[in-house]
Design a protein around this motif. Structure first.
Motif, PDB file in Angstrom:
ATOM      1  N   GLU A  69      66.635  54.576  28.183  1.00  0.00           N
ATOM      2  CA  GLU A  69      65.299  54.139  27.748  1.00  0.00           C
ATOM      3  C   GLU A  69      65.057  54.404  26.266  1.00  0.00           C
ATOM      4  OE1 GLU A  69      63.173  52.259  29.463  1.00  0.00           O
ATOM      5  OE2 GLU A  69      64.724  52.244  31.013  1.00  0.00           O
ATOM      6  N   GLY A  70      65.836  55.308  25.687  1.00  0.00           N
ATOM      7  CA  GLY A  70      65.715  55.577  24.260  1.00  0.00           C
ATOM      8  C   GLY A  70      65.966  54.355  23.388  1.00  0.00           C
ATOM      9  N   HIS A  71      66.634  53.353  23.947  1.00  0.00           N
ATOM     10  CA  HIS A  71      66.863  52.118  23.195  1.00  0.00           C
ATOM     11  C   HIS A  71      65.559  51.404  22.866  1.00  0.00           C
ATOM     12  CE1 HIS A  71      71.039  52.539  24.553  1.00  0.00           C
ATOM     13  NE2 HIS A  71      71.341  51.718  23.570  1.00  0.00           N
ATOM     14  N   PHE A  72      64.540  51.623  23.666  1.00  0.00           N
ATOM     15  CA  PHE A  72      63.342  50.797  23.572  1.00  0.00           C
ATOM     16  C   PHE A  72      62.061  51.552  23.241  1.00  0.00           C
ATOM     17  CE2 PHE A  72      66.270  49.313  26.900  1.00  0.00           C
ATOM     18  CZ  PHE A  72      66.772  48.193  26.251  1.00  0.00           C
ATOM     19  N   THR A  73      62.088  52.886  23.231  1.00  0.00           N
ATOM     20  CA  THR A  73      60.852  53.657  23.085  1.00  0.00           C
ATOM     21  C   THR A  73      60.598  54.088  21.650  1.00  0.00           C
ATOM     22  OG1 THR A  73      62.023  55.677  23.682  1.00  0.00           O
ATOM     23  CG2 THR A  73      60.920  54.497  25.459  1.00  0.00           C
ATOM     24  N   ASP A  74      59.318  54.186  21.333  1.00  0.00           N
ATOM     25  CA  ASP A  74      58.893  54.640  20.008  1.00  0.00           C
ATOM     26  C   ASP A  74      59.052  56.151  19.918  1.00  0.00           C
ATOM     27  OD1 ASP A  74      58.198  52.169  18.982  1.00  0.00           O
ATOM     28  OD2 ASP A  74      56.250  52.190  19.981  1.00  0.00           O
ATOM     29  N   PRO A  75      59.062  56.753  18.758  1.00  0.00           N
ATOM     30  CA  PRO A  75      58.773  56.135  17.469  1.00  0.00           C
ATOM     31  C   PRO A  75      59.987  55.480  16.805  1.00  0.00           C
ATOM     32  CG  PRO A  75      59.045  58.481  17.164  1.00  0.00           C
ATOM     33  CD  PRO A  75      59.195  58.212  18.655  1.00  0.00           C
ATOM     34  N   THR A  76      61.177  55.682  17.317  1.00  0.00           N
ATOM     35  CA  THR A  76      62.364  55.114  16.675  1.00  0.00           C
ATOM     36  C   THR A  76      63.259  54.440  17.718  1.00  0.00           C
ATOM     37  OG1 THR A  76      63.436  57.265  16.890  1.00  0.00           O
ATOM     38  CG2 THR A  76      62.450  56.770  14.750  1.00  0.00           C
TER      39      THR A  76
END
Length: 69
Positions: A56-63
């Motif tokens: 999910e880190g591919h799509f979540t903010d802030p980066t």
């Protein structure tokens, strides 16, 4: 030297003996260069995000690591 104030922002390898400490020069053209001191915190932040969010880190903010238009 106009860039002398930036020296403290980079990690310098130790000078080979018998050179005095702090006297190293870094003149390698085929390199990433000296490591910026601020880089470690940025890399650790992304490693923490990876550990906490996995894919999910591919799509979540802030980066987000990936954006799809």
């Amino acid at each position: 030297d106009g860039l002398a104030g930036l020296r403290a922002e980079f990690v310098f390898p130790p000078a080979p003996a018998p050179s005095p400490p702090g006297s190293a020069l870094y003149l390698c053209g085929n390199s990433l260069g000296l490591q910026p001191r601020a880089l470690r915190a940025g890399v650790e932040a992304h490693l923490d995000k990876w550990g906490e969010q996995a894919v999910e880190g591919h799509f979540t903010d802030p980066t987000p690591w990936l954006t799809v238009d």
